[in-house]
Enzyme design. Sequence first.
Site, PDB file in Angstrom:
ATOM      1  N   LYS A  20      48.128  42.680   4.921  1.00 31.93           N
ATOM      2  CA  LYS A  20      48.107  41.271   5.314  1.00 31.93           C
ATOM      3  C   LYS A  20      48.016  40.301   4.117  1.00 31.93           C
ATOM      4  O   LYS A  20      48.997  40.107   3.429  1.00 31.93           O
ATOM      5  CB  LYS A  20      46.998  41.044   6.341  1.00 31.93           C
ATOM      6  N   PHE A  58      41.128  48.948  15.857  1.00 29.70           N
ATOM      7  CA  PHE A  58      42.546  48.619  15.711  1.00 29.70           C
ATOM      8  C   PHE A  58      42.971  48.963  14.290  1.00 29.70           C
ATOM      9  O   PHE A  58      42.483  48.378  13.320  1.00 29.70           O
ATOM     10  CB  PHE A  58      42.855  47.147  15.997  1.00 29.70           C
ATOM     11  N   ASP A  77      39.078  50.194   6.385  1.00 28.29           N
ATOM     12  CA  ASP A  77      40.292  49.447   6.723  1.00 28.29           C
ATOM     13  C   ASP A  77      39.946  47.964   6.620  1.00 28.29           C
ATOM     14  O   ASP A  77      39.346  47.386   7.526  1.00 28.29           O
ATOM     15  CB  ASP A  77      40.772  49.805   8.133  1.00 28.29           C
TER      16      ASP A  77
HETATM   17  C1  LIG Z   1      46.769  44.186  11.319  1.00 23.94           C
HETATM   18  C2  LIG Z   1      45.926  45.381  11.111  1.00 23.94           C
HETATM   19  C3  LIG Z   1      46.509  46.648  10.892  1.00 23.94           C
HETATM   20  C4  LIG Z   1      47.989  46.900  10.979  1.00 23.94           C
HETATM   21  O1  LIG Z   1      48.735  46.144  10.079  1.00 23.94           O
HETATM   22  P1  LIG Z   1      50.322  45.971  10.312  1.00 23.94           P
HETATM   23  O2  LIG Z   1      50.784  45.280   9.077  1.00 23.94           O
HETATM   24  O3  LIG Z   1      50.466  45.129  11.551  1.00 23.94           O
HETATM   25  O4  LIG Z   1      50.896  47.324  10.497  1.00 23.94           O
HETATM   26  C5  LIG Z   1      45.655  47.710  10.634  1.00 23.94           C
HETATM   27  N1  LIG Z   1      44.326  47.553  10.593  1.00 23.94           N
HETATM   28  C6  LIG Z   1      43.736  46.348  10.819  1.00 23.94           C
HETATM   29  C7  LIG Z   1      42.243  46.240  10.745  1.00 23.94           C
HETATM   30  C8  LIG Z   1      44.520  45.231  11.105  1.00 23.94           C
HETATM   31  O5  LIG Z   1      43.932  44.063  11.357  1.00 23.94           O
END
Ligand SMILES: *Cc1c(COP(=O)(O)O)cnc(C)c1O
Length: 427
Positions: A276, A147, A235
């Site tokens: 986040k 994701f 990520d």
């Molecule tokens: C939440 C998340 C995203 C996307 O972030 P948004 O602010 O919702 O666009 C990308 N990678 C990971 C691992 C995430 O948990």
Amino acid sequence: MNATISAISAAHLIELEDKYGAHNYHPLPVVLAKGEGVYVWDVEGKQYYDFLSAYSAVNQGHCHPRIINALKKQAEELTLTSRAFYNNQLGIYEQYVTEYFGFEKVLPMNTGAEGVETAIKICRKWGYEKKGIPNDAAKIIVCGQNFHGRTTTIISFSSDSGAKNHFGPYTPGFLSIPYNDLGALQHLLETQGKEIAGFLVEPIQGEAGVYVPDNQFITTAAALCKQHNVLFIADEIQTGIARTGSLLAVCGNCTCAGHCERQGSYIRPDILILGKAISGGVYPVSAVLADNHIMEVIHPGQHGSTFGGNPLACAVAMEALEVVRDEHLAQNARNLGNIFRTRMQQLVEKSDLIVLVRGKGLLNAIVINDSPESETAWNICMALAHSGLLAKPTHGNIIRFAPPLVMTEEQLHECCDIIEHTILNFK
Ligand SMILES: *Cc1c(COP(=O)(O)O)cnc(C)c1O
């Protein structure tokens, strides 16, 4: 709160979202109106423990007074200049955030998905201009069940049909391997390495259901990438900022908050993506960090964002990161995580309803003994909400537990009691 608004019932507020909002989410029927630390309150004043933390955005707790004060103070001075001009916060923030995480440069964006898009663009450009990949041939390796966000390019390499179907045609240039499969990674690097620019990976797969890879996966994958001149892109939008018991999940078992170079445990990605909790959930802030030899492929006019690097975001993010350090949130997440998994393991042994608990720090999940199509996990979350604890199922039969990292040990035990009581009495 405005008296007329507070008088509107929860049912009516849900109806409004249903009627006027696109149906791109399926929330639990709880309407929240206030948050403080580890708690949130609904419109009727019922108090809950937040065990999702807005998908790990609110690691510092709801409405942390220091972060809110930074927001207020900056909001009264200057909020947005665009990057057409300099502002008096951005340079200070850029120095702060690069020193904090140990990189030479940062590219500031707003949402996580934008951070991932930015990393992909930097990686491809590096592939052409530094590695010498023939134009338009660059490939990036990703993992199954990943994701990374919701943009058209990102869903192009998703394996989730709901996220992907009927949003094509898709962006080419991505190769997928199973998560945690070093053999598959090595095979791709050995057979197609000359055209591979990067490997994009979550150190723990959060949305997929909190999959923690084998101990050696991240370190060995990073070493393989280095060997094949491929950028290792982490990520850490969900796993970063102390969530998994270290400042970054790639820091392994170290709680140094990014300031040591401890051999063996600290894997330094070539590109690090944060989002986040970098703002404590107060404002959308994301960041892509890399060293000069990578970031220098980006020149004026080649990438940007109207809001990226705005002074409000900079002030908020600096304070949010100070809080992580001052309140020792990585250490707390590690300690509480160990307690949480011990308590949940005892519950696994007592109840047929849950199969296992897994996770790291305060990013954990339990797997429910029922099919992903069943309503069991959803109904357990409804029962948990009734008992004052908010969590959400992911992929049908998995419940993720990720409270704010400012929780105390006493509060955590109370939460474990709620979960235990709910599971043992669930019908
Ligand atoms: C939440 C998340 C995203 C996307 O972030 P948004 O602010 O919702 O666009 C990308 N990678 C990971 C691992 C995430 O948990």
